[in-house]
Write an enzyme that holds these catalytic residues in place. Sequence first.
Site, PDB file in Angstrom:
ATOM      1  N   ARG A  32      14.346   9.610 -38.570  1.00  0.00           N
ATOM      2  CA  ARG A  32      15.299  10.055 -37.691  1.00  0.00           C
ATOM      3  C   ARG A  32      16.657   8.827 -37.614  1.00  0.00           C
ATOM      4  NH1 ARG A  32      10.857  12.424 -36.513  1.00  0.00           N
ATOM      5  NH2 ARG A  32       9.807  10.567 -37.205  1.00  0.00           N
ATOM      6  N   THR A  33      16.310   7.604 -37.390  1.00  0.00           N
ATOM      7  CA  THR A  33      17.342   6.825 -37.037  1.00  0.00           C
ATOM      8  C   THR A  33      18.403   6.848 -38.283  1.00  0.00           C
ATOM      9  OG1 THR A  33      15.974   5.427 -36.002  1.00  0.00           O
ATOM     10  CG2 THR A  33      17.894   4.365 -36.516  1.00  0.00           C
ATOM     11  N   HIS A  36      15.144  -1.746 -30.384  1.00  0.00           N
ATOM     12  CA  HIS A  36      15.726  -0.569 -31.022  1.00  0.00           C
ATOM     13  C   HIS A  36      16.697  -0.075 -29.866  1.00  0.00           C
ATOM     14  CE1 HIS A  36      16.113   2.793 -33.472  1.00  0.00           C
ATOM     15  NE2 HIS A  36      14.873   2.937 -33.609  1.00  0.00           N
ATOM     16  N   ARG A  43      18.534  -1.981 -40.143  1.00  0.00           N
ATOM     17  CA  ARG A  43      16.946  -1.735 -39.715  1.00  0.00           C
ATOM     18  C   ARG A  43      16.196  -3.029 -40.716  1.00  0.00           C
ATOM     19  NH1 ARG A  43      12.910   3.040 -38.596  1.00  0.00           N
ATOM     20  NH2 ARG A  43      14.107   2.728 -36.788  1.00  0.00           N
ATOM     21  N   LYS A  74      15.142  -9.201 -55.616  1.00  0.00           N
ATOM     22  CA  LYS A  74      15.160 -10.390 -56.919  1.00  0.00           C
ATOM     23  C   LYS A  74      15.134 -11.648 -56.258  1.00  0.00           C
ATOM     24  CE  LYS A  74      18.458  -7.616 -59.433  1.00  0.00           C
ATOM     25  NZ  LYS A  74      19.804  -7.677 -59.826  1.00  0.00           N
TER      26      LYS A  74
HETATM   27  C1  NCD Z   1      10.307   4.286 -33.821  1.00  0.00           C
HETATM   28  C2  NCD Z   1      10.680   3.036 -34.769  1.00  0.00           C
HETATM   29  O1  NCD Z   1      11.228   3.154 -35.664  1.00  0.00           O
HETATM   30  O2  NCD Z   1      10.695   2.041 -33.926  1.00  0.00           O
HETATM   31  N1  NCD Z   1      10.902   5.499 -34.560  1.00  0.00           N
HETATM   32  C3  NCD Z   1      12.221   5.788 -34.286  1.00  0.00           C
HETATM   33  O3  NCD Z   1      13.279   4.913 -34.894  1.00  0.00           O
HETATM   34  N2  NCD Z   1      12.592   7.160 -33.915  1.00  0.00           N
HETATM   35  C4  NCD Z   1       9.018   4.367 -33.429  1.00  0.00           C
HETATM   36  C5  NCD Z   1       7.780   4.324 -34.364  1.00  0.00           C
HETATM   37  O4  NCD Z   1       8.013   3.966 -35.408  1.00  0.00           O
HETATM   38  O5  NCD Z   1       6.946   4.413 -34.013  1.00  0.00           O
END
Ligand code: NCD
Length: 312
Positions: free
Chosen positions: A64-65, A140, A113, A92
């Site tokens: 999703r993100t 997040h 991320r 590497k």
């Molecule tokens: C979450 C995450 O990656 O922290 N997912 C997201 O970004 N929608 C929640 C999760 O992984 O449980």
Amino acid sequence: MRFHEEIKDRHCHLRNLVSVDGLNRAILKCIFERADRIRNNKDKYNNLLEGRLIGSIFCEPSTRTRCSFSAAIQRLGGKVIEISGEDSSTKKGESFSDFVKTIECYTDAIIIRNSTAGSLKELKGINVPIINAGDGVGEHPTQALLDIYTIRRERGTVNGLTICLVGDLKHGRTVHSLAKLLALYNVRLRYVSPKNLRIPQEIWKYVEQLGVEQTEHTDLDEVLDKVDIIYMTRMQRERFNTAVEYEGVKGSYVIEPKMLNKAKENVVIMHPLPRLDEISPELDNDPRAAYFRQMKNGMYVRMALLDLIFNQ
Ligand code: NCD
């Protein structure tokens, strides 16, 4: 007049989004109003990121993100370079800092991320905007923005609500950012988790300082009939030290249709997703199940955020 000039709000400035610390209600309002305006004027917003190239670095899995950021950028007329940790020279032995510095050379902003909490705060000498898309067990922030935007859309307001965060509150970065951001409003927070997965002290103290009432529980049943929002999360299997530890808490909280007879009639069920077994799929068509709407809201909130960063 270009659309972004129409929606310009001189009081709203944001350059980076590494943590929710420092955000305030005025900035949130500005992002949410922008998200609404963008979603209601689909034909007008497609040039807001014209000429911009954005880097998207994902060193942990994401559906999703990652996809909603890429969709947001492209729907606004921008372009994106996507790279995963797996495909990069960090394999590497290159440092994370050199990796980010490299992407900085080619792009106008970077979405990141990675797996180490706090590592984005330590990046030095990066001169383009940085957006935290999840830093390990840390934060997040964009998820918290879309979560609050969802609460507003579902219930009209955040103020006055009792919000229950359920699951792996220790490792879940979404609940860390969400609890901190909700503390800017007049809310009551209920944390429901196994004893070994409680909300971190640091988050508790942050929320306490803002004067928000919070309580902890191990049993969801204790609070089920009193809450307005149930925010489910999965046990973060990848963060446990041993499989035995995970097996011990797996399946601790599962929402099923019959349980909702006890809940308020207009309760809203949310989940950042992915879900494992926390919410029965039988609930998916129930009007109280907001998690798919929440997922879609994410794209509009990310569009609004990018517009705010680039166009003010
Ligand atoms: C979450 C995450 O990656 O922290 N997912 C997201 O970004 N929608 C929640 C999760 O992984 O449980």
